[in-house]
Design a protein around this motif. Sequence first.
Motif, PDB file in Angstrom:
ATOM      1  N   VAL A  62      44.486 -17.859 -30.488  1.00 38.02           N
ATOM      2  CA  VAL A  62      45.530 -18.571 -31.221  1.00 38.02           C
ATOM      3  C   VAL A  62      46.525 -19.123 -30.212  1.00 38.02           C
ATOM      4  O   VAL A  62      46.849 -18.474 -29.218  1.00 38.02           O
ATOM      5  N   MET A  63      47.033 -20.317 -30.476  1.00 39.50           N
ATOM      6  CA  MET A  63      48.050 -20.916 -29.612  1.00 39.50           C
ATOM      7  C   MET A  63      49.431 -20.508 -30.123  1.00 39.50           C
ATOM      8  O   MET A  63      49.717 -20.687 -31.304  1.00 39.50           O
ATOM      9  N   ASN A  64      50.278 -19.972 -29.283  1.00 38.26           N
ATOM     10  CA  ASN A  64      51.659 -19.615 -29.627  1.00 38.26           C
ATOM     11  C   ASN A  64      51.773 -18.927 -30.987  1.00 38.26           C
ATOM     12  O   ASN A  64      52.287 -19.505 -31.938  1.00 38.26           O
ATOM     13  N   PRO A  65      51.319 -17.687 -31.105  1.00 41.15           N
ATOM     14  CA  PRO A  65      51.313 -17.018 -32.406  1.00 41.15           C
ATOM     15  C   PRO A  65      52.675 -16.508 -32.887  1.00 41.15           C
ATOM     16  O   PRO A  65      52.734 -15.680 -33.771  1.00 41.15           O
ATOM     17  N   SER A  66      53.764 -17.017 -32.335  1.00 35.94           N
ATOM     18  CA  SER A  66      55.078 -16.525 -32.734  1.00 35.94           C
ATOM     19  C   SER A  66      55.454 -16.986 -34.138  1.00 35.94           C
ATOM     20  O   SER A  66      54.987 -18.007 -34.624  1.00 35.94           O
ATOM     21  N   ALA A  67      56.260 -16.218 -34.786  1.00 37.05           N
ATOM     22  CA  ALA A  67      56.828 -16.520 -36.104  1.00 37.05           C
ATOM     23  C   ALA A  67      55.766 -16.671 -37.191  1.00 37.05           C
ATOM     24  O   ALA A  67      56.004 -17.294 -38.205  1.00 37.05           O
ATOM     25  N   GLY A  68      54.574 -16.134 -36.969  1.00 37.42           N
ATOM     26  CA  GLY A  68      53.546 -16.178 -38.008  1.00 37.42           C
ATOM     27  C   GLY A  68      52.924 -17.538 -38.242  1.00 37.42           C
ATOM     28  O   GLY A  68      52.180 -17.722 -39.184  1.00 37.42           O
ATOM     29  N   VAL A  69      53.245 -18.517 -37.407  1.00 34.71           N
ATOM     30  CA  VAL A  69      52.665 -19.855 -37.537  1.00 34.71           C
ATOM     31  C   VAL A  69      51.522 -19.940 -36.523  1.00 34.71           C
ATOM     32  O   VAL A  69      51.740 -19.841 -35.324  1.00 34.71           O
ATOM     33  N   PHE A  70      50.324 -20.112 -37.034  1.00 36.30           N
ATOM     34  CA  PHE A  70      49.158 -20.125 -36.162  1.00 36.30           C
ATOM     35  C   PHE A  70      48.642 -21.540 -35.966  1.00 36.30           C
ATOM     36  O   PHE A  70      48.466 -22.282 -36.921  1.00 36.30           O
ATOM     37  N   ARG A  71      48.401 -21.888 -34.712  1.00 32.65           N
ATOM     38  CA  ARG A  71      47.760 -23.152 -34.348  1.00 32.65           C
ATOM     39  C   ARG A  71      46.584 -22.802 -33.449  1.00 32.65           C
ATOM     40  O   ARG A  71      46.629 -21.830 -32.685  1.00 32.65           O
ATOM     41  N   PHE A  72      45.538 -23.589 -33.540  1.00 31.05           N
ATOM     42  CA  PHE A  72      44.303 -23.297 -32.828  1.00 31.05           C
ATOM     43  C   PHE A  72      43.846 -24.493 -32.012  1.00 31.05           C
ATOM     44  O   PHE A  72      44.011 -25.636 -32.432  1.00 31.05           O
ATOM     45  N   ASP A  73      43.234 -24.204 -30.879  1.00 30.12           N
ATOM     46  CA  ASP A  73      42.491 -25.218 -30.132  1.00 30.12           C
ATOM     47  C   ASP A  73      41.056 -25.066 -30.610  1.00 30.12           C
ATOM     48  O   ASP A  73      40.434 -24.016 -30.415  1.00 30.12           O
ATOM     49  N   LEU A  74      40.523 -26.102 -31.248  1.00 35.05           N
ATOM     50  CA  LEU A  74      39.199 -26.007 -31.850  1.00 35.05           C
ATOM     51  C   LEU A  74      38.136 -25.627 -30.824  1.00 35.05           C
ATOM     52  O   LEU A  74      37.263 -24.799 -31.097  1.00 35.05           O
ATOM     53  N   ALA A  75      38.218 -26.185 -29.632  1.00 39.89           N
ATOM     54  CA  ALA A  75      37.228 -25.863 -28.591  1.00 39.89           C
ATOM     55  C   ALA A  75      37.269 -24.372 -28.248  1.00 39.89           C
ATOM     56  O   ALA A  75      36.219 -23.744 -28.043  1.00 39.89           O
TER      57      ALA A  75
END
Length: 92
Positions: A62-75
Amino acid sequence: MCLTMSTFCVRMCTSVDNAGRKRTESTQMTNSNKPKTAAEIAAYFEVSERTVRRWIDAGCPVMNPSAGVFRFDLADVIQWCKTQRATTKAVA
């Protein structure tokens, strides 16, 4: 329903193998460098957002998992999936 880790990995990796072949938007999504949301990852792999949260618990990057907001690099997610698949085959 709770999946065992080996069933979880096989199902997830099967989605990786099949997704690019049957959906043209998958190719467009793969080529984009924009971080993906949990909903976008779920749509790409044709699973629920709850499953994506289980993947996070299992070690999905997961990219920057702070504050419960998850963003992903698909690769990174695809690579993680392939790693999980290799591990599952070695155990089986």
